[in-house]
Design an enzyme around this catalytic site. Structure first.
Site, PDB file in Angstrom:
ATOM      1  N   ASP A  36       0.461   4.791   2.246  1.00  0.00           N
ATOM      2  CA  ASP A  36      -0.138   5.593   3.227  1.00  0.00           C
ATOM      3  C   ASP A  36      -1.114   5.782   2.943  1.00  0.00           C
ATOM      4  O   ASP A  36      -0.536   7.422   1.696  1.00  0.00           O
ATOM      5  CB  ASP A  36       0.620   5.889   4.153  1.00  0.00           C
ATOM      6  CG  ASP A  36       1.747   4.698   5.037  1.00  0.00           C
ATOM      7  OD1 ASP A  36       1.230   3.518   4.949  1.00  0.00           O
ATOM      8  OD2 ASP A  36       2.662   5.207   5.418  1.00  0.00           O
ATOM      9  N   HIS A  58       0.844  -1.805   0.126  1.00  0.00           N
ATOM     10  CA  HIS A  58       0.594  -0.245   0.138  1.00  0.00           C
ATOM     11  C   HIS A  58       1.110   1.031   0.108  1.00  0.00           C
ATOM     12  O   HIS A  58       1.883   1.267   0.090  1.00  0.00           O
ATOM     13  CB  HIS A  58      -0.546  -0.390   1.449  1.00  0.00           C
ATOM     14  CG  HIS A  58      -0.111  -0.189   2.964  1.00  0.00           C
ATOM     15  ND1 HIS A  58       0.837  -0.881   3.120  1.00  0.00           N
ATOM     16  CD2 HIS A  58       0.267   1.161   3.221  1.00  0.00           C
ATOM     17  CE1 HIS A  58       1.603  -0.339   3.888  1.00  0.00           C
ATOM     18  NE2 HIS A  58       0.997   0.117   4.108  1.00  0.00           N
ATOM     19  N   HIS A  99       4.635   0.325   0.136  1.00  0.00           N
ATOM     20  CA  HIS A  99       5.362  -0.571   1.727  1.00  0.00           C
ATOM     21  C   HIS A  99       4.563  -1.680   1.424  1.00  0.00           C
ATOM     22  O   HIS A  99       3.593  -1.674   1.444  1.00  0.00           O
ATOM     23  CB  HIS A  99       6.069   0.352   2.307  1.00  0.00           C
ATOM     24  CG  HIS A  99       4.891   1.432   3.067  1.00  0.00           C
ATOM     25  ND1 HIS A  99       4.647   2.154   2.337  1.00  0.00           N
ATOM     26  CD2 HIS A  99       4.575   0.941   4.182  1.00  0.00           C
ATOM     27  CE1 HIS A  99       3.687   2.969   3.538  1.00  0.00           C
ATOM     28  NE2 HIS A  99       3.599   2.071   4.223  1.00  0.00           N
ATOM     29  N   ARG A 149       4.784   6.088  14.007  1.00  0.00           N
ATOM     30  CA  ARG A 149       4.444   6.575  12.790  1.00  0.00           C
ATOM     31  C   ARG A 149       3.845   8.479  13.393  1.00  0.00           C
ATOM     32  O   ARG A 149       3.580   8.879  12.617  1.00  0.00           O
ATOM     33  CB  ARG A 149       3.944   5.750  11.867  1.00  0.00           C
ATOM     34  CG  ARG A 149       3.774   6.515  10.677  1.00  0.00           C
ATOM     35  CD  ARG A 149       2.812   5.530   9.812  1.00  0.00           C
ATOM     36  NE  ARG A 149       1.785   6.378   8.915  1.00  0.00           N
ATOM     37  CZ  ARG A 149       0.227   5.610   8.676  1.00  0.00           C
ATOM     38  NH1 ARG A 149       0.521   4.194   8.708  1.00  0.00           N
ATOM     39  NH2 ARG A 149      -0.857   6.061   8.042  1.00  0.00           N
TER      40      ARG A 149
HETATM   41  C1  OGA Z   1       2.936   2.032   8.349  1.00  0.00           C
HETATM   42  C2  OGA Z   1       3.535   0.260   7.189  1.00  0.00           C
HETATM   43  C3  OGA Z   1       4.941  -0.683   8.291  1.00  0.00           C
HETATM   44  C4  OGA Z   1       6.428  -1.872   8.859  1.00  0.00           C
HETATM   45  O1  OGA Z   1       3.054   2.109   9.281  1.00  0.00           O
HETATM   46  O2  OGA Z   1       3.059   2.625   7.386  1.00  0.00           O
HETATM   47  O3  OGA Z   1       2.929   0.416   6.690  1.00  0.00           O
HETATM   48  O4  OGA Z   1       6.641  -2.261   8.863  1.00  0.00           O
HETATM   49  N1  OGA Z   1       4.317  -0.117   8.270  1.00  0.00           N
HETATM   50  O5  OGA Z   1       5.015  -1.770  10.272  1.00  0.00           O
HETATM   51 MN    MN Z   2       2.352   2.148   5.731  1.00  0.00          MN
END
Ligand code: OGA
Ligand code: MN
Length: 296
Positions: free
Chosen positions: A119, A117, A272, A287
């Protein structure tokens, strides 16, 4: 302004190095301390590296949530996640990404990315980029994968490229919301107010990066639900093909977390994925999410 005054007020430059990774995307930044004030020249170098490499890894950052928020704000306005129960107390700009359960309740979003995805692509103004700061890392697993969507677009065969020309796709936060994929999945039910915040949005399938001008594919299995104005089966097949080209191994960087890493990626250039870790191992990251432009 006399130079003596300027020297007293502008932060000193820091001697840091930017090392591009060998693979598809990414660079690591060594010798920078984000707990110290950052002057405009240093900031400009970081900004450039982010645009050029799409994901930058700042090693060994002993920063507080306040410092992460302040650094993130230099790139734009911050977005507050719809899952209010996972925002850091006193700092709603920080989303806790974690599989840890305390007193029977998860402390954070346990499956922040178990499908590929970008974000907040489900918002009218998706994210420019996100920063994850490692707080607690598992001894095994927990990697995050990043795939280059400029390269994905360039790799599409001519007919596929033609089939998506000028087309748009729908994105929805709830697209895969209740599909369990890994052990320990846990997602809270959304209330009416939260559902109202995540209405379906329509974005172009090929977007132009507003800063670099480069085109990128902008669909993902996590949030894209359908291609607008196509019969359902055609839409599904076309999306499956696009997803296949989005994650060619030669376009992927796999981040193996080190203690105190701060990773900052460009959601306009990459998708990602969280690779996941064994459920009994603790993983916690903070985050921040920076708002971007309406895709065009
Ligand atoms: C996010 C995500 C990936 C992870 O926090 O946006 O996709 O490895 N995290 O935690
Ligand atoms: Mn993410």
């Amino acid at each position: 302004m006399p130079s003596a005054t300027y020297a007293a007020t502008a932060p000193r430059g820091q001697a840091f190095e930017i090392h591009p990774f060998d693979g598809a995307v990414g660079a690591e930044i060594i010798g920078l301390d984000l707990a110290q004030p950052l002057n405009d020249t240093d900031f400009a170098r970081i900004h450039r590296a982010h645009l050029d490499h799409h994901v930058v890894v700042f090693r060994d950052q002993r920063i507080t949530p306040e410092q992460q928020i302040a650094f993130s704000r230099r790139f734009g306005e911050l977005q507050i996640h719809v899952l209010k129960q996972f925002l850091l107390a006193g700092h709603p700009e920080v989303l806790i990404v974690s599989n840890i359960i305390e007193q029977g309740a998860p402390i954070g979003l346990g499956d922040a990315g178990k499908f590929w995805h970008s974000d907040l692509s489900y918002k009218p103004l998706p994210s420019l980029g996100s920063m994850l700061h490692a707080q607690e890392l598992p001894s095994e697993g927990g990697d995050t994968l990043f795939a280059d969507m400029h390269k994905a677009l360039d790799a599409l065969p001519a007919e596929l490229r033609k089939a998506i020309e000028g087309r748009q796709a729908a994105h929805s936060y709830t697209a895969r919301y209740s599909e369990p994929k890994f052990e320990g999945d846990w997602r809270p039910r959304l209330n009416a107010e939260q559902l109202a915040q995540v209405q379906e949005v329509i974005h172009p399938i090929v977007r132009t990066h507003p800063e670099s001008g480069r085109k990128a594919l902008f669909v993902s299995e996590g949030f894209t639900t359908r291609i607008v104005d196509l019969p359902e089966d055609e839409s599904r097949e076309l999306l499956a093909e696009l997803y296949r080209y989005s994650v060619l191994p030669q376009h992927i960087y796999r981040h193996q977390w080190q203690p105190h890493d701060l990773v900052f990626w460009d959601n306009r250039s990459l998708i990602h994925l969280a690779a996941g870790c064994p459920g009994h191992l603790r993983r916690k990251l903070y985050r921040t999410t920076i708002q971007g432009d309406a895709p065009f």
